[in-house]
Design a protein around this motif. Sequence first.
Motif, PDB file in Angstrom:
ATOM      1  N   LYS A  79       0.840  -1.193   0.000  1.00 39.08           N
ATOM      2  CA  LYS A  79       0.000   0.000   0.000  1.00 39.08           C
ATOM      3  C   LYS A  79       0.877   1.246   0.000  1.00 39.08           C
ATOM      4  CE  LYS A  79      -1.041   0.126   5.008  1.00 39.08           C
ATOM      5  NZ  LYS A  79      -2.149   0.031   5.983  1.00 39.08           N
ATOM      6  N   VAL A  80       0.386   2.272  -0.668  1.00 41.64           N
ATOM      7  CA  VAL A  80       1.118   3.527  -0.795  1.00 41.64           C
ATOM      8  C   VAL A  80       0.097   4.654  -0.742  1.00 41.64           C
ATOM      9  CG1 VAL A  80       1.026   3.414  -3.326  1.00 41.64           C
ATOM     10  CG2 VAL A  80       2.758   4.828  -2.214  1.00 41.64           C
ATOM     11  N   HIS A  81       0.461   5.731  -0.093  1.00 43.32           N
ATOM     12  CA  HIS A  81      -0.480   6.834   0.068  1.00 43.32           C
ATOM     13  C   HIS A  81      -0.767   7.494  -1.275  1.00 43.32           C
ATOM     14  CE1 HIS A  81      -2.503  10.279   1.874  1.00 43.32           C
ATOM     15  NE2 HIS A  81      -2.473   9.628   3.025  1.00 43.32           N
ATOM     16  N   HIS A  82      -2.021   7.874  -1.478  1.00 38.65           N
ATOM     17  CA  HIS A  82      -2.422   8.496  -2.739  1.00 38.65           C
ATOM     18  C   HIS A  82      -1.729   9.841  -2.943  1.00 38.65           C
ATOM     19  CE1 HIS A  82      -4.735   9.004  -6.310  1.00 38.65           C
ATOM     20  NE2 HIS A  82      -5.713   8.198  -5.965  1.00 38.65           N
ATOM     21  N   ALA A  83      -1.235  10.451  -1.882  1.00 36.65           N
ATOM     22  CA  ALA A  83      -0.471  11.683  -2.031  1.00 36.65           C
ATOM     23  C   ALA A  83       0.874  11.431  -2.706  1.00 36.65           C
ATOM     24  CB  ALA A  83      -0.241  12.337  -0.663  1.00 36.65           C
TER      25      ALA A  83
END
Length: 459
Positions: free
Chosen positions: A137-141
């Motif tokens: 998972k990776v932040h959408h920012a």
Amino acid sequence: MPFMPVTDSMFLIGESREHPMHVGGLQLYELPEDAGPDYLSKIYQSLVADEQSVQPLFRRRPRRPVSSLGQWSWTTDNQLDMEYHVRLTALPRPGRVRELLELTSRLHGSLLDRHRPLWEFSLIEGLEGNRFATYSKVHHALMDGVSSLILAARALSTDPDVRDMPPVWAMPPLDKPAKTDDASGGPLELLENLRAATQDVAGVLPAVVKSANTALREQASVLPFQAPRSIFNVQITGARRFAAQRWSLDRIKAIRRATGATLNDVVLAMCSGALRRYLLELGALPDRPLIAMVPVSLRAKQKRSEASGNSVGSILVNLGTHLEDAAERFAQIQDSAQIAKRSLAELSPLQILALSGLIMAPLAFAPIPGFVRMTPPPFNLIISNVPGPPRPLYWNGAKLQGQYPLSIPYDGQALNITITSYADSLQFGLTGCRRNVPHLQRLLGHLEDSLAELEKAVL
């Protein structure tokens, strides 16, 4: 580090415990024939030991100092704790896909730590059928779903004999297009960029007016807030439920060829039929058709493919869920999607982003108490279709069997359906609020029924 673009920082501003703002991916692999009992353990040890290979993109940590007047910026984390970001875990027995999806649901519902770079990666062993999985998972920012798929594909190989492959976080972003000799980045280029941006901004209001006129003129077109209330348009919790399955790409392509539709039209029709069946089963089908927000990638329009940041517009599509006949629903979806795409064809990326911002703007107010309950939904759910790798891929000798995207439900948008292609199949990932989308896994069966219904109607 430079200031964060507004299109990226809005995902930090809008995040809370009830609203995690990261995208994820679940990948299933078949263990190679020569894999020993310590195959995954060795991979894990090699991943956590190689901190030096982490690219700058995955060292970025958000910060908002007082001197920035509240504007988010990125800073570089030079003390990465790889054992925090990379984890080795195991499924409880019997290690079915059911247990895997339960684990993935829990992992996807937890927030990323803003005091660290905004990504995590889990190696998951104990999956039946001589398989293992990875969840990331990776932040959408930090990056959007298209960007994450680009990097994930580049970290894999078409050769099953290749070993010691770098992980995603060791892959550099794609190169930007080379500058020509007369594009030196000097004052003249800066002035030209400012002139072009000014023209784009000046064209936003006419673009809005044009889109509204088109919507009023065309019966199949859609404007925000035309969507009916549904069980999906409620305030959500932070807990997630995830369901996933794949379908043969040949079946979808057969419908596309027979009807002259696009692949995405067929996917939307599959989702429409499944949602109709699901809501009928719950006694919750609205009299008016559900409206889907469909993201549109702007990377080709921008003529660049840098694998970071966010570059996504959006359109609204009438799903025709009020229609019982599958062929009629399909025709409704085709007409609505074509009109929406035509309205974007003559616009610049900045103008498309501005229009998309108007569509998405109500989501920013959704966390305000009473807003979701007192205002009509701008749309009912998000359905996204992201192209993936066209050929079978391998990671350290393990064959990738499937990759399933996990996305972001919002307040007022309790269900998100994201699809990606891989080799000869389409992979559906359904992410919903655990409390407000009951029996989410039943939608998988309804998707199969919907596809069969389409095949019967048009083939």
